[in-house]
Write a protein that holds these residues in place. Sequence first.
Motif, short mmCIF file in Angstrom:
data_model
loop_
_atom_site.label_atom_id
_atom_site.label_comp_id
_atom_site.label_asym_id
_atom_site.label_seq_id
_atom_site.Cartn_x
_atom_site.Cartn_y
_atom_site.Cartn_z
N PHE A 164 30.79 -93.19 -6.33
CA PHE A 164 29.77 -93.78 -5.33
C PHE A 164 29.91 -92.65 -4.19
CE2 PHE A 164 33.57 -95.76 -3.81
CZ PHE A 164 33.39 -95.93 -2.23
N CYS A 165 28.37 -92.51 -3.76
CA CYS A 165 28.23 -91.50 -2.47
C CYS A 165 27.38 -92.35 -1.59
CB CYS A 165 27.54 -90.21 -3.00
SG CYS A 165 27.36 -89.33 -1.74
N ILE A 166 27.77 -92.24 -0.34
CA ILE A 166 26.92 -92.90 0.78
C ILE A 166 26.54 -91.63 1.71
CG2 ILE A 166 28.25 -95.02 0.63
CD1 ILE A 166 29.72 -94.20 3.23
N VAL A 167 25.31 -91.92 2.31
CA VAL A 167 24.85 -90.98 3.20
C VAL A 167 24.23 -91.80 4.36
CG1 VAL A 167 22.91 -89.38 3.70
CG2 VAL A 167 23.97 -89.29 1.62
N SER A 168 24.44 -91.30 5.47
CA SER A 168 23.63 -91.65 6.96
C SER A 168 23.20 -90.80 7.89
CB SER A 168 24.91 -92.60 7.59
OG SER A 168 24.22 -92.91 8.76
N PHE A 169 21.95 -90.93 8.28
CA PHE A 169 21.41 -90.05 9.14
C PHE A 169 21.36 -90.63 10.63
CE2 PHE A 169 18.21 -90.02 5.32
CZ PHE A 169 18.95 -89.19 4.72
N ASP A 170 21.93 -91.95 10.76
CA ASP A 170 21.74 -92.60 12.18
C ASP A 170 22.62 -91.96 12.95
OD1 ASP A 170 22.41 -95.16 13.92
OD2 ASP A 170 20.68 -95.59 12.76
N LYS A 171 22.32 -91.81 14.26
CA LYS A 171 22.95 -91.46 15.34
C LYS A 171 24.18 -92.54 16.08
CE LYS A 171 19.71 -87.66 16.24
NZ LYS A 171 18.94 -86.94 17.48
N VAL A 172 23.79 -93.62 15.63
CA VAL A 172 24.45 -94.78 16.63
C VAL A 172 25.33 -95.41 15.55
CG1 VAL A 172 24.05 -97.06 17.82
CG2 VAL A 172 22.39 -95.14 17.91
N TYR A 173 24.97 -95.85 14.24
CA TYR A 173 25.76 -96.67 13.54
C TYR A 173 26.64 -95.74 12.51
CZ TYR A 173 23.80 -100.72 15.57
OH TYR A 173 23.20 -101.70 16.06
N PRO A 174 27.80 -96.00 12.27
CA PRO A 174 28.50 -95.39 11.29
C PRO A 174 28.17 -95.94 9.92
CG PRO A 174 30.12 -96.75 12.25
CD PRO A 174 28.59 -96.76 13.07
N ALA A 175 28.88 -95.43 8.59
CA ALA A 175 28.57 -95.84 7.58
C ALA A 175 29.74 -96.23 7.01
CB ALA A 175 27.70 -95.21 6.74
N THR A 176 30.15 -97.22 6.24
CA THR A 176 31.32 -97.56 5.47
C THR A 176 31.01 -98.34 4.23
OG1 THR A 176 32.97 -97.39 7.50
CG2 THR A 176 33.86 -98.34 5.31
N ALA A 177 31.18 -97.91 3.01
CA ALA A 177 31.11 -98.64 1.75
C ALA A 177 32.65 -98.90 1.20
CB ALA A 177 30.20 -98.27 1.01
N SER A 178 32.76 -99.99 0.61
CA SER A 178 34.08 -100.23 -0.02
C SER A 178 33.90 -100.57 -1.45
CB SER A 178 35.01 -101.05 0.73
OG SER A 178 34.35 -102.65 0.77
N LEU A 179 34.60 -100.27 -2.35
CA LEU A 179 34.50 -100.65 -3.60
C LEU A 179 35.44 -101.60 -4.28
CD1 LEU A 179 33.99 -98.45 -6.72
CD2 LEU A 179 35.90 -100.09 -6.69
N ARG A 180 34.90 -102.87 -4.62
CA ARG A 180 35.77 -104.17 -4.85
C ARG A 180 35.86 -104.29 -6.54
NH1 ARG A 180 35.63 -107.29 -0.22
NH2 ARG A 180 35.50 -105.88 1.72
N LYS A 181 37.13 -104.75 -6.81
CA LYS A 181 37.32 -105.29 -8.11
C LYS A 181 37.53 -106.83 -8.07
CE LYS A 181 40.55 -105.24 -11.89
NZ LYS A 181 41.46 -104.44 -12.62
N ASN A 182 36.55 -107.63 -8.48
CA ASN A 182 36.45 -109.07 -8.53
C ASN A 182 36.75 -109.56 -6.96
OD1 ASN A 182 36.47 -109.07 -11.28
ND2 ASN A 182 38.73 -109.23 -11.50
N GLY A 183 36.03 -108.89 -6.22
CA GLY A 183 36.11 -109.16 -4.82
C GLY A 183 37.33 -108.77 -3.96
N SER A 184 38.26 -108.06 -4.60
CA SER A 184 39.44 -107.31 -4.13
C SER A 184 39.05 -106.16 -3.58
CB SER A 184 40.51 -107.59 -4.69
OG SER A 184 41.00 -108.74 -4.93
N HIS A 185 39.47 -105.35 -2.39
CA HIS A 185 39.10 -104.06 -1.98
C HIS A 185 40.02 -103.18 -2.90
CE1 HIS A 185 40.35 -100.41 0.39
NE2 HIS A 185 39.16 -100.72 0.75
N VAL A 186 39.44 -101.95 -3.24
CA VAL A 186 39.84 -100.83 -4.08
C VAL A 186 40.06 -99.81 -3.31
CG1 VAL A 186 39.78 -99.56 -5.94
CG2 VAL A 186 39.21 -101.95 -6.29
#
Length: 243
Positions: A164-186
């Motif tokens: 997966f790839c994430i992109v943000s143009f925003d100057k205020v908010y950062p971007a964080t995405a997490s991949l989950r397996k059955n709800g658990s963080h990977v």
Amino acid sequence: MKGLLCVLLLLESFVFVVQQQVDGGLGKNEINHQLSSEDRRQNSPQTHTSGDSQEYSPLIFTDIQAALRELTATVTEQKANIRALETRLREQQTLLQEEMNKKNDAREIAFSTSLLRNTGGQLGPFDTEITIIYRNVFTNIGDAYNPNTGLFTAPLKGAYMFQFCIVSFDKVYPATASLRKNGSHVLNADIDIGGRVLHSSNSVVLILEVGDVISLRLWPKRVLEDNQGNHNTFSGYLLFPLE
């Protein structure tokens, strides 16, 4: 002697009839005709010579004729049973081939998506974590990815690759995405606050059981932005199945 000769002739006819039945040369009507001919032959008047003449009982012929008819019925029944067995075997072969085709189809699993369809936009920020729904589907072989929920559900046990790839143009908010397996963080992909276009990506190989669910989650107070360039993507595919 003539009685013995009659028995020999009848046995010869018996062998001929059976051989013809086995070879498929005579039908049931022909066998009956053969038997009737032998009846007429044996019931015709006999000239007895003095010295070695003896009485021949017609009951013997009746018993042999009954045995022949029973044999004919048995052979006919066995032929019908063989035809029925062949039909069942063909049906089972067809079902087996269909099952094999289904299994082969299930082994072909791959999907590739992006965040938004056609137009750009922003996802977030939200006060709570949400599942990211990638609505623009490029490929979904096996239909394991659901574009309405954003969830990938493994249809069979195997080793899977996810990227997966994430992109943000925003100057205020950062971007964080997490991949989950059955709800658990990977694992995560992160973008800090900046004044330019920032990219972050990650990938992983996971062993999944049937029914395991993979999702991407956007953290609270984070944003994703996209446009027609389709910068935010999520994809996965089966590397190989496992027993």
